[in-house]
Design an enzyme around this catalytic site. Structure first.
Site, PDB file in Angstrom:
ATOM      1  N   TYR A 169     108.670 -18.559  32.157  1.00  0.00           N
ATOM      2  CA  TYR A 169     107.260 -18.741  32.527  1.00  0.00           C
ATOM      3  C   TYR A 169     106.430 -18.130  31.405  1.00  0.00           C
ATOM      4  O   TYR A 169     105.703 -17.162  31.593  1.00  0.00           O
ATOM      5  CB  TYR A 169     106.957 -18.086  33.881  1.00  0.00           C
ATOM      6  CG  TYR A 169     107.663 -18.759  35.048  1.00  0.00           C
ATOM      7  CD1 TYR A 169     108.136 -20.063  34.937  1.00  0.00           C
ATOM      8  CD2 TYR A 169     107.836 -18.102  36.260  1.00  0.00           C
ATOM      9  CE1 TYR A 169     108.778 -20.685  35.992  1.00  0.00           C
ATOM     10  CE2 TYR A 169     108.476 -18.721  37.326  1.00  0.00           C
ATOM     11  CZ  TYR A 169     108.955 -20.015  37.186  1.00  0.00           C
ATOM     12  OH  TYR A 169     109.588 -20.627  38.241  1.00  0.00           O
TER      13      TYR A 169
HETATM   14  P1  FDA Z   1     110.876 -27.078  25.694  1.00  0.00           P
HETATM   15  O1  FDA Z   1     111.485 -28.225  25.009  1.00  0.00           O
HETATM   16  O2  FDA Z   1     109.391 -26.972  25.686  1.00  0.00           O
HETATM   17  O3  FDA Z   1     111.527 -25.745  25.184  1.00  0.00           O
HETATM   18  C1  FDA Z   1     111.194 -24.454  25.658  1.00  0.00           C
HETATM   19  C2  FDA Z   1     111.553 -23.406  24.600  1.00  0.00           C
HETATM   20  O4  FDA Z   1     112.933 -23.496  24.243  1.00  0.00           O
HETATM   21  C3  FDA Z   1     110.791 -23.607  23.284  1.00  0.00           C
HETATM   22  O5  FDA Z   1     110.628 -22.351  22.669  1.00  0.00           O
HETATM   23  C4  FDA Z   1     111.740 -24.448  22.478  1.00  0.00           C
HETATM   24  O6  FDA Z   1     111.517 -24.359  21.085  1.00  0.00           O
HETATM   25  C5  FDA Z   1     113.087 -23.895  22.875  1.00  0.00           C
HETATM   26  N1  FDA Z   1     114.151 -24.894  22.832  1.00  0.00           N
HETATM   27  C6  FDA Z   1     114.138 -26.109  23.433  1.00  0.00           C
HETATM   28  N2  FDA Z   1     115.291 -26.733  23.212  1.00  0.00           N
HETATM   29  C7  FDA Z   1     116.058 -25.921  22.479  1.00  0.00           C
HETATM   30  C8  FDA Z   1     117.357 -26.037  21.937  1.00  0.00           C
HETATM   31  N3  FDA Z   1     118.092 -27.133  22.130  1.00  0.00           N
HETATM   32  N4  FDA Z   1     117.854 -25.023  21.193  1.00  0.00           N
HETATM   33  C9  FDA Z   1     117.105 -23.916  20.975  1.00  0.00           C
HETATM   34  N5  FDA Z   1     115.867 -23.756  21.468  1.00  0.00           N
HETATM   35  C10 FDA Z   1     115.338 -24.744  22.214  1.00  0.00           C
HETATM   36  N6  FDA Z   1     111.919 -22.701  35.231  1.00  0.00           N
HETATM   37  C11 FDA Z   1     112.827 -22.255  36.142  1.00  0.00           C
HETATM   38  O7  FDA Z   1     113.602 -21.338  35.836  1.00  0.00           O
HETATM   39  N7  FDA Z   1     112.901 -22.834  37.376  1.00  0.00           N
HETATM   40  C12 FDA Z   1     112.111 -23.863  37.734  1.00  0.00           C
HETATM   41  O8  FDA Z   1     112.206 -24.358  38.859  1.00  0.00           O
HETATM   42  C13 FDA Z   1     111.170 -24.349  36.804  1.00  0.00           C
HETATM   43  N8  FDA Z   1     110.329 -25.387  37.099  1.00  0.00           N
HETATM   44  C14 FDA Z   1     109.441 -25.860  36.169  1.00  0.00           C
HETATM   45  C15 FDA Z   1     108.604 -26.930  36.479  1.00  0.00           C
HETATM   46  C16 FDA Z   1     107.680 -27.404  35.548  1.00  0.00           C
HETATM   47  C17 FDA Z   1     106.798 -28.561  35.907  1.00  0.00           C
HETATM   48  C18 FDA Z   1     107.589 -26.775  34.280  1.00  0.00           C
HETATM   49  C19 FDA Z   1     106.567 -27.250  33.275  1.00  0.00           C
HETATM   50  C20 FDA Z   1     108.428 -25.726  33.964  1.00  0.00           C
HETATM   51  C21 FDA Z   1     109.355 -25.246  34.903  1.00  0.00           C
HETATM   52  N9  FDA Z   1     110.195 -24.172  34.603  1.00  0.00           N
HETATM   53  C22 FDA Z   1     111.099 -23.739  35.533  1.00  0.00           C
HETATM   54  C23 FDA Z   1     110.111 -23.506  33.306  1.00  0.00           C
HETATM   55  C24 FDA Z   1     111.169 -24.048  32.352  1.00  0.00           C
HETATM   56  O9  FDA Z   1     112.441 -23.526  32.701  1.00  0.00           O
HETATM   57  C25 FDA Z   1     110.868 -23.621  30.913  1.00  0.00           C
HETATM   58  O10 FDA Z   1     109.620 -24.091  30.527  1.00  0.00           O
HETATM   59  C26 FDA Z   1     111.940 -24.116  29.952  1.00  0.00           C
HETATM   60  O11 FDA Z   1     111.905 -23.380  28.777  1.00  0.00           O
HETATM   61  C27 FDA Z   1     111.760 -25.579  29.669  1.00  0.00           C
HETATM   62  O12 FDA Z   1     112.770 -26.110  28.894  1.00  0.00           O
HETATM   63  P2  FDA Z   1     112.471 -27.486  28.120  1.00  0.00           P
HETATM   64  O13 FDA Z   1     113.652 -27.819  27.307  1.00  0.00           O
HETATM   65  O14 FDA Z   1     111.957 -28.488  29.081  1.00  0.00           O
HETATM   66  O15 FDA Z   1     111.228 -27.073  27.247  1.00  0.00           O
END
Ligand code: FDA
Length: 513
Positions: A456
């Site tokens: 978060y």
């Molecule tokens: P994103 O691609 O934006 O990456 C997030 C971070 O990780 C960034 O710093 C990115 O650079 C880095 N990153 C991404 N991929 C990577 C990789 N392959 N290797 C290294 N670094 C990498 N959380 C939770 O615990 N429980 C929940 O139920 C929810 N629900 C939820 C709902 C909604 C609508 C949102 C917007 C967010 C959540 N979250 C959540 C939060 C979520 O777990 C958090 O935002 C994650 O980091 C999202 O991962 P993404 O790959 O989608 O994001």
């Protein structure tokens, strides 16, 4: 760290040269002159705050289709001084996977989303660009009695989610998504592909919860799948102020972390227009639950531990675990499971969020203060979600992985402010509302430090200087997310990326930087 247009031309040329097939890599690269550049950039943006004309945009977006494309992106970025951001699902609360004040490149893993489930050994390999929805769907295709303890919203990307911990309604039974990782593939700063054996236990420890974009690019995770019963039960019991919501939420604070570990009841708090009081605004507490078993056992457990809620048989819905994923995510009954493969949310809004940990029940006066603040905003603009801890979370040690929030926490709060109107005025109004709420809650939540959950992400709690961040500056936010694990994370970072190539506003700095 200066990057110019000249660097970026050289970077593109380097990618073409390094790629085994220069024609095919060209199709995976988008620059502002491509007609699809904006749609590729915007497709995964989950927060409208970072999707405005003023939002800084990348010079290049690379969408690797295999490991060697990622290796080329890392080595060419290093060679030509390009700053990179890594994106999987794009859910970062502060947009850090696709926004930077420095000129930058996005490495977007959207094309790497395969999931291979081994239902005999109860494991799966999942590529970082897959969503948790796709992971759940793929598990359900193989078994009705296997599940995975990750988040609620199906569009969340596995790459960022597991890098920061990742929790959902199986938290009290099985802990976090990151607790179930048993191997991983990672591209390090030298462009090498590492697995658990070749990266070593220190780095393997760090990538399971130490935050994304710090230690390298995760290509895939190997995870343990967990047993779930063929029938689970869900319910949502809603109570307004007129139906004793304050007393019930108060009581929930005393019981939620002590319930049987098969039972998870979270509370969602928001203002609503009352249906019974001529549309008058009231507060509604939604007790939203997953129980790992049938309704009979649930009813008797509730009678024993939380009779005040008055759970009735007609509130309980029995279903499979995969159907419960749809239910908890807010889809109506009979929605096809294929909805879990959708990468876009039904509505994307502007939002700002914060988190807190609660170690002692708050007094009713604090709850009343929350209601007062929810009343200050229009209906649908403010929300708090209380998620109970206890159960398995209390049994895992604080330093088992970097995520430190274990025994001693009753529950976690997520504070959310949403809005739909563009413009600085609206954004300021909602952000100042959530900051006010956060200040108000200070006496009632964890202190010294006031703890927070990295997934978060909240830049209000501290930020790096992107050029050269000191340990001291980073520890302001780092200790809040990681407590004593922060030092070990710094140690690992210093070893694996001493020049701080992988960095953002809240990445772990090396000691030399
Ligand atoms: P994103 O691609 O934006 O990456 C997030 C971070 O990780 C960034 O710093 C990115 O650079 C880095 N990153 C991404 N991929 C990577 C990789 N392959 N290797 C290294 N670094 C990498 N959380 C939770 O615990 N429980 C929940 O139920 C929810 N629900 C939820 C709902 C909604 C609508 C949102 C917007 C967010 C959540 N979250 C959540 C939060 C979520 O777990 C958090 O935002 C994650 O980091 C999202 O991962 P993404 O790959 O989608 O994001």
């Amino acid at each position: 760290w200066a990057t110019s247009a000249h660097n970026h031309e050289d970077f593109l040329e380097c990618l073409r040269v390094q790629s085994e097939d220069s024609a095919s890599i060209t199709k995976l690269i988008y620059t502002p002159i491509n007609s699809s550049y904006l749609s590729v950039l915007q497709f995964s943006i989950q927060n409208r705050r970072f999707n405005t004309t003023a939002t800084p945009k990348p010079l290049v977006i690379v969408t690797p289709s295999n490991v060697s494309d990622i290796q080329a992106a890392v080595s060419c970025s290093r060679k030509h001084g390009m700053h990179i951001r890594v994106r999987s699902g794009g859910h970062d609360y502060e947009g850090l996977s696709y926004v930077s004040v420095l000129p930058f490149v996005i490495v977007d893993l959207i094309n790497l989303q395969s999931v291979t489930v081994d239902a005999t050994n109860n494991t799966a390999w999942v590529e970082a660009g897959a969503t948790i929805g796709k992971l759940y769907y793929s598990i359900a295709q193989k078994s009705r009695t296997l599940g995975f303890p990750a988040g609620v919203c199906p569009t969340v990307g596995v790459g960022g989610h597991i890098s920061g911990g990742g929790y959902g309604l199986l938290l009290r039974k099985y802990g976090l998504a990151a607790d179930q990782v048993i191997d991983a593939q990672l591209i390090d700063v030298n462009g090498r592909i590492l697995d658990r054996a070749s990266m070593g236990e220190d780095l393997f420890w760090a990538i399971r919860g130490g935050g994304g974009n710090t230690f390298g690019i995760v290509v895939s995770w190997k995870i343990n799948l967990v047993p779930v019963p063929a029938t689970v039960t869900v319910f949502t019991v809603q109570k307004t102020l007129e139906q004793n919501a304050t007393q019930l939420v108060n009581r929930w604070q005393y019981v939620a972390d002590k319930l049987h570990e098969d039972l998870f009841i979270r509370v969602i708090l928001e203002s609503v227009n009352s249906t019974t009081q001529q549309g008058k605004t009231t507060i509604r507490a939604s007790f939203n639950s997953l129980f790992l078993g049938g309704a009979d056992r649930l009813l008797s457990l509730m009678e024993e531990s939380f009779p005040e809620l008055g759970l009735a048989r007609e509130d309980c819905i029995e279903m499979s675990w995969i159907e419960s994923i749809l239910y908890i995510a807010g889809f109506s009954r009979n929605t096809p499971l294929e909805i879990l493969l959708n990468r876009t949310q039904p509505s994307v809004r502007f939002f700002k969020a914060k988190s807190d940990y609660v170690k002692e029940p708050m007094p009713e006066v604090a709850l009343e203060g929350i209601w007062e603040r929810l009343f200050q905003l229009e209906v649908g603009s403010g929300q708090l979600i209380f998620s109970p801890y206890g159960g398995r979370m209390s049994e895992i040690s604080e330093s088992s992985i970097p995520f430190p929030h274990r025994a001693g926490n009753l529950y976690k709060i997520q504070h959310l402010a949403y809005w739909d109107e563009e413009g600085i005025k609206e954004s300021k109004r909602h952000i100042s509302w959530i900051r006010g709420l956060y200040r108000f809650l200070a006496p009632y939540v964890s202190k010294n430090p006031r703890l927070a959950y990295i997934n978060y992400r909240d830049l209000d709690i501290g930020m790096n200087n992107l050029g050269n961040t000191s340990y001291k500056q980073a520890s302001i936010w780092g200790i809040k997310y990681f407590k004593i694990n922060f030092d070990r994370l710094v140690h690992v970072k210093t070893k694996v990326d001493p020049a701080n190539f992988f960095r953002n506003e809240q990445s772990i700095p090396p000691l030399s930087a």
